[in-house]
Design a protein around this motif. Structure first.
Motif: not given
Length: 360
Positions: A63-79
């Motif tokens: 992922i480049t040039d996009l910051n993820l929100t805390s919720e998006e990061s938590r979701w992606l990390n979990g998946e």
């Protein structure tokens, strides 16, 4: 790591596409995706996870040039954790420069944040160290151009001015549609940027590129004889629509239709499609906000279809309307699902009315 497939999600501006241009020069098989902020990021990440699951191969989610929100990061990390728990081999690498991602960067090792460099420069430096970058002669200069304009370094006059033209080369390139034709649209923008690198060391480079933009675009669409950009791109788009007929065909009351999303210019593209593919009775293009533009060629009244679908109207061969309750989507399959639900609902009502009439 070279055996891994890279699924690369990046932003939709010069910096985002330039990250993907840099990654073209690594030895990895790469699939590119692009998104703006908001719901589009989540939908594209869901698409990436679905593609990795289908492919069943080791992969890097870049992922480049996009910051993820805390919720998006938590979701992606979990998946990804759940996928790896099923013996898959998936890693995440996020390279960004937006300070709004600090909370996620502080929590996840895969989230690399540096606010002093644009994402292209971060990706370039990271690729040299980790991805076996086969760097062409122009790349360092181009990366500095993007860095100058993205961080608005006006004091770097030459790079800044060239960067402004490159920025416009991306933002004003709307001939294709990044949802309907995601892969081709991405290739179009990267091809234009690659062409731009040819003039980067010329005298008055910014002016030269500015004057070349129109011809560079035409060259991408040109197949044989020259024509206007509108005619060249229309012919190109009609062929793309035709090539995707199996996926994008819909039916209503026995009539065969074609569903496009966000293509626009329906009078020209729609009529061009119907002439090229006479087996179709109508074509409907739905905008991102649910506005419909329908075209036919004397085989069915699209005015009647529009009336039945949305209380819209118009002429037998040209009509419009708006789908009530339409939810904007960033994936074609979800758009088609919405429209097919409208069709099924309308056909069910019509069938029920006919049944009751016979009953009476």
């Amino acid at each position: 790591m070279k055996n891994k497939i890279i699924h690369h999600l990046s932003h939709i501006d010069l910096d985002g596409y330039s990250c993907q241009l840099v990654m073209r020069y690594t030895p990895y098989k790469t699939f590119n995706y692009n998104a703006n902020y908001g719901a589009e990021v989540r939908q594209k990440l869901e698409m990436i996870l679905e593609n990795i699951t289908k492919d069943k191969k080791a992969a890097i989610i870049l992922i480049t040039d996009l910051n993820l929100t805390s919720e998006e990061s938590r979701w992606l990390n979990g998946e990804v954790y759940k996928m790896n728990d099923k013996k898959m081999d998936i890693t995440i690498t996020l390279l960004d420069h937006h300070g709004s991602g600090e909370a996620s960067a502080n929590k996840y090792k895969w989230y690399f944040l540096d606010t002093q460099r644009c994402a292209t420069k971060i990706t370039y430096d990271y690729a040299k160290e980790n991805f076996d970058l086969d760097e062409p002669e122009w790349m360092n200069k181009f990366v500095n151009v993007v860095n100058a304009v993205d961080l608005w370094k006006q004091e770097e006059v030459e790079n800044f001015e060239y960067g402004k033209v490159c920025m416009r080369l991306v933002t004003e390139t709307r001939e294709l549609n990044k949802i309907m034709f995601a892969e081709i649209d991405n290739n179009y923008k990267l091809s234009l940027l690659l062409e731009a690198t040819k003039y980067i060391n010329e005298e008055n480079a910014a002016i030269l590129l500015d004057e070349k933009i129109h011809s560079i675009k035409k060259d991408f669409f040109k197949e044989d004889k020259n024509d206007t950009l509108d005619n060249l791109s229309t012919k190109f788009i009609v062929k793309l629509l035709g090539d995707a007929r199996a996926e994008k065909t819909i039916y209503y009351k026995g009539y065969r239709g074609y569903l496009s999303y966000g293509v626009g210019n329906t009078s020209i593209v729609g009529n061009g499609f119907l002439l090229a593919y006479p087996e179709y009775d109508f074509i409907v293009d739905v905008s991102y906000r649910g506005a419909m533009s329908l075209r036919a060629n004397n085989k069915v009244s699209v005015a009647q279809i529009s009336k039945e679908w949305s209380n819209g109207g118009g002429h037998p061969n040209a009509a419009g309307g708006r789908i009530i309750g339409f939810k904007e989507q960033y994936r074609y399959d979800r758009v088609k699902k919405q429209i097919e639900q409208v069709i099924n609902d309308k056909e069910a009502v019509a069938g029920d009315l006919e049944y009751k009439k016979e009953e009476v």
